[in-house]
Structure formats: C-alpha cells, structure tokens
Design a protein around this motif. Structure first.
Motif, PDB file in Angstrom:
ATOM      1  N   VAL A   1       0.847  -1.203   0.000  1.00  0.00           N
ATOM      2  CA  VAL A   1       0.000   0.000   0.000  1.00  0.00           C
ATOM      3  C   VAL A   1       0.884   1.255   0.000  1.00  0.00           C
ATOM      4  CG1 VAL A   1      -1.691   1.331   1.341  1.00  0.00           C
ATOM      5  CG2 VAL A   1      -1.996  -1.143   1.040  1.00  0.00           C
ATOM      6  N   GLU A   2       1.938   1.229   0.779  1.00  0.00           N
ATOM      7  CA  GLU A   2       2.883   2.363   0.820  1.00  0.00           C
ATOM      8  C   GLU A   2       3.566   2.556  -0.531  1.00  0.00           C
ATOM      9  OE1 GLU A   2       5.227   5.446   2.603  1.00  0.00           O
ATOM     10  OE2 GLU A   2       3.658   4.282   3.600  1.00  0.00           O
ATOM     11  N   ARG A   3       4.027   1.461  -1.155  1.00  0.00           N
ATOM     12  CA  ARG A   3       4.663   1.543  -2.479  1.00  0.00           C
ATOM     13  C   ARG A   3       3.697   2.077  -3.533  1.00  0.00           C
ATOM     14  NH1 ARG A   3       6.550  -3.365  -1.594  1.00  0.00           N
ATOM     15  NH2 ARG A   3       5.105  -4.350  -3.028  1.00  0.00           N
ATOM     16  N   ALA A   4       2.461   1.624  -3.447  1.00  0.00           N
ATOM     17  CA  ALA A   4       1.473   1.991  -4.459  1.00  0.00           C
ATOM     18  C   ALA A   4       1.017   3.440  -4.335  1.00  0.00           C
ATOM     19  CB  ALA A   4       0.264   1.063  -4.381  1.00  0.00           C
ATOM     20  N   PHE A   5       0.872   3.936  -3.113  1.00  0.00           N
ATOM     21  CA  PHE A   5       0.236   5.243  -2.915  1.00  0.00           C
ATOM     22  C   PHE A   5       1.030   6.239  -2.093  1.00  0.00           C
ATOM     23  CE2 PHE A   5      -3.182   1.971  -2.942  1.00  0.00           C
ATOM     24  CZ  PHE A   5      -3.613   2.229  -4.231  1.00  0.00           C
ATOM     25  N   GLY A   6       2.160   5.828  -1.547  1.00  0.00           N
ATOM     26  CA  GLY A   6       2.876   6.731  -0.654  1.00  0.00           C
ATOM     27  C   GLY A   6       2.181   6.754   0.702  1.00  0.00           C
ATOM     28  N   PRO A   7       2.411   7.795   1.482  1.00  0.00           N
ATOM     29  CA  PRO A   7       1.851   7.816   2.839  1.00  0.00           C
ATOM     30  C   PRO A   7       0.336   8.022   2.890  1.00  0.00           C
ATOM     31  CG  PRO A   7       3.050   9.842   2.379  1.00  0.00           C
ATOM     32  CD  PRO A   7       3.267   8.943   1.206  1.00  0.00           C
ATOM     33  N   GLU A   8      -0.265   8.522   1.814  1.00  0.00           N
ATOM     34  CA  GLU A   8      -1.705   8.785   1.801  1.00  0.00           C
ATOM     35  C   GLU A   8      -2.455   7.654   1.117  1.00  0.00           C
ATOM     36  OE1 GLU A   8      -3.257  11.464   3.165  1.00  0.00           O
ATOM     37  OE2 GLU A   8      -1.302  12.077   3.934  1.00  0.00           O
ATOM     38  N   ARG A   9      -3.340   6.996   1.845  1.00  0.00           N
ATOM     39  CA  ARG A   9      -4.189   5.983   1.214  1.00  0.00           C
ATOM     40  C   ARG A   9      -5.239   6.694   0.368  1.00  0.00           C
ATOM     41  NH1 ARG A   9      -5.224   0.915   5.213  1.00  0.00           N
ATOM     42  NH2 ARG A   9      -3.031   0.423   5.481  1.00  0.00           N
ATOM     43  N   PRO A  10      -5.596   6.071  -0.768  1.00  0.00           N
ATOM     44  CA  PRO A  10      -6.583   6.729  -1.621  1.00  0.00           C
ATOM     45  C   PRO A  10      -7.960   6.754  -0.968  1.00  0.00           C
ATOM     46  CG  PRO A  10      -6.147   4.531  -2.425  1.00  0.00           C
ATOM     47  CD  PRO A  10      -5.183   4.781  -1.299  1.00  0.00           C
ATOM     48  N   PRO A  11      -8.760   7.780  -1.309  1.00  0.00           N
ATOM     49  CA  PRO A  11     -10.131   7.793  -0.790  1.00  0.00           C
ATOM     50  C   PRO A  11     -10.877   6.571  -1.314  1.00  0.00           C
ATOM     51  CG  PRO A  11      -9.719   9.668  -2.270  1.00  0.00           C
ATOM     52  CD  PRO A  11      -8.461   8.878  -2.174  1.00  0.00           C
ATOM     53  N   GLY A  12     -11.723   5.996  -0.492  1.00  0.00           N
ATOM     54  CA  GLY A  12     -12.483   4.824  -0.917  1.00  0.00           C
ATOM     55  C   GLY A  12     -11.826   3.506  -0.545  1.00  0.00           C
ATOM     56  N   LEU A  13     -10.566   3.555  -0.067  1.00  0.00           N
ATOM     57  CA  LEU A  13      -9.906   2.325   0.372  1.00  0.00           C
ATOM     58  C   LEU A  13     -10.490   1.990   1.741  1.00  0.00           C
ATOM     59  CD1 LEU A  13      -7.866   0.061   0.094  1.00  0.00           C
ATOM     60  CD2 LEU A  13      -6.115   1.581   0.951  1.00  0.00           C
ATOM     61  N   VAL A  14     -11.523   1.159   1.735  1.00  0.00           N
ATOM     62  CA  VAL A  14     -12.286   0.911   2.947  1.00  0.00           C
ATOM     63  C   VAL A  14     -11.707  -0.204   3.786  1.00  0.00           C
ATOM     64  CG1 VAL A  14     -14.538   0.158   3.805  1.00  0.00           C
ATOM     65  CG2 VAL A  14     -14.407   1.811   1.956  1.00  0.00           C
ATOM     66  N   ASP A  15     -11.295  -1.270   3.113  1.00  0.00           N
ATOM     67  CA  ASP A  15     -10.950  -2.463   3.873  1.00  0.00           C
ATOM     68  C   ASP A  15      -9.649  -3.084   3.374  1.00  0.00           C
ATOM     69  OD1 ASP A  15     -11.414  -4.494   5.791  1.00  0.00           O
ATOM     70  OD2 ASP A  15     -12.203  -5.800   4.223  1.00  0.00           O
ATOM     71  N   VAL A  16      -8.756  -3.352   4.302  1.00  0.00           N
ATOM     72  CA  VAL A  16      -7.558  -4.136   4.021  1.00  0.00           C
ATOM     73  C   VAL A  16      -7.650  -5.348   4.931  1.00  0.00           C
ATOM     74  CG1 VAL A  16      -5.052  -4.230   4.118  1.00  0.00           C
ATOM     75  CG2 VAL A  16      -6.172  -2.106   3.438  1.00  0.00           C
ATOM     76  N   SER A  17      -7.754  -6.543   4.321  1.00  0.00           N
ATOM     77  CA  SER A  17      -7.899  -7.731   5.158  1.00  0.00           C
ATOM     78  C   SER A  17      -6.807  -8.743   4.859  1.00  0.00           C
ATOM     79  CB  SER A  17      -9.286  -8.362   4.987  1.00  0.00           C
ATOM     80  OG  SER A  17      -9.478  -8.791   3.663  1.00  0.00           O
ATOM     81  N   ILE A  18      -6.382  -9.400   5.911  1.00  0.00           N
ATOM     82  CA  ILE A  18      -5.393 -10.467   5.832  1.00  0.00           C
ATOM     83  C   ILE A  18      -6.154 -11.742   6.154  1.00  0.00           C
ATOM     84  CG2 ILE A  18      -3.183 -11.333   6.679  1.00  0.00           C
ATOM     85  CD1 ILE A  18      -3.066  -8.465   5.547  1.00  0.00           C
TER      86      ILE A  18
END
Length: 148
Positions: free
Chosen positions: A75-92
């Motif tokens: 997520v950090e590589r893809a977007f930097g320190p700011e998560r995109p709006p709408g990224l609601v759920d990160v599940s493992i």
C-alpha cells in the motif's frame, strides 16, 4: 449474494500486485466503488498436514505478521503515505489465495489481480492464483500485466 459496490484486489507484495493495487484504485475511483484489498497467508510448506501440531503451528503468528507487513509495504509503495479515498478495507486472510479471492468475487463488481506473484516458476505467463481467479470468479476479472 448480490454484488456489493466494490472492487476487490488481491495482493501478495509482488511488483505485479503493486500494479494491480494501483489499477484497482484507479478503477474504483472512476466507477465510484469501494476498494477492498485482500492478502492471504497460509501455513509454511515445511509441514505436511499430518505434522501440524494440535492447536496450530508455531509459525502462524510470524506468518500473519509478515503478511500484514507485506500488505502495508505494498500500500505504501502503491500510494505513498496517503491511502486513496475509498480504500475501505484491508484484510489479511488465512488460506489459499485462489480460493479466497474467488469467494470474495461473489460479492464484488470486479476482481483485480496481478499476472503472477511471488511463488511458482518465473517463466509462467499467468500464475496459478490468477488462473484460478480467471477460471472461477463470480464477477469480471482484470489481470494486470507489466506497465509496458
């Protein structure tokens, strides 16, 4: 089950999954859909099923922590320190990624995966998880290749 207004993306920390994550975020935003990130982990292949100790195996916590780190790094590589709006759920999730992503596709508008991940043979055009998703998903599947 009716589809939820979401895009599901499967990631494993590989370069392909980072591209899949970026692509899924772009599509989710353009389509005004929620973005759900799913990463999977499973027991180490050093155990045969008959050798797993009762109550689990000692590496379970380590593997889950590593899977969580890989997701956060992706997520950090893809977007930097700011998560995109709408990224609601990160599940493992624990289990085979192909099965879990196919199950997740039953309640999604779109499933996004990378062409191949960290395992298997480097020369494969399409990895086993991507192949399983394309063959069995309950919604359209986008397989993300290299940016070129």
């Amino acid at each position: 089950m009716d589809p939820v207004e979401r895009v599901v993306v499967g990631i494993d920390g590989s370069e392909y999954s980072t591209l899949a994550l970026q692509t899924a975020a772009t599509l989710a935003k353009a389509l005004a859909l929620r973005l759900d990130v799913v990463s999977c982990w499973s027991r180490s292949d050093i155990y045969f099923a008959a050798e797993i100790p009762v109550g689990g195996f000692p590496e379970a916590d380590v593997l889950e922590v590593e899977a969580t780190r890989l997701v956060e790094d992706a997520v950090e590589r893809a977007f930097g320190p700011e998560r995109p709006p709408g990224l609601v759920d990160v599940s493992i999730r624990y289990g085979h990624p192909g099965k879990i992503l196919v199950d997740e596709s039953a309640s999604a508008r779109l499933l996004v995966v990378g062409r191949r991940g960290r395992g298997g043979f480097l020369g494969l055009r399409l990895g086993s998880v991507s192949s399983a998703c394309v063959a069995h998903a309950h919604c359209p599947v986008l397989v993300v290749n290299e940016p070129d």
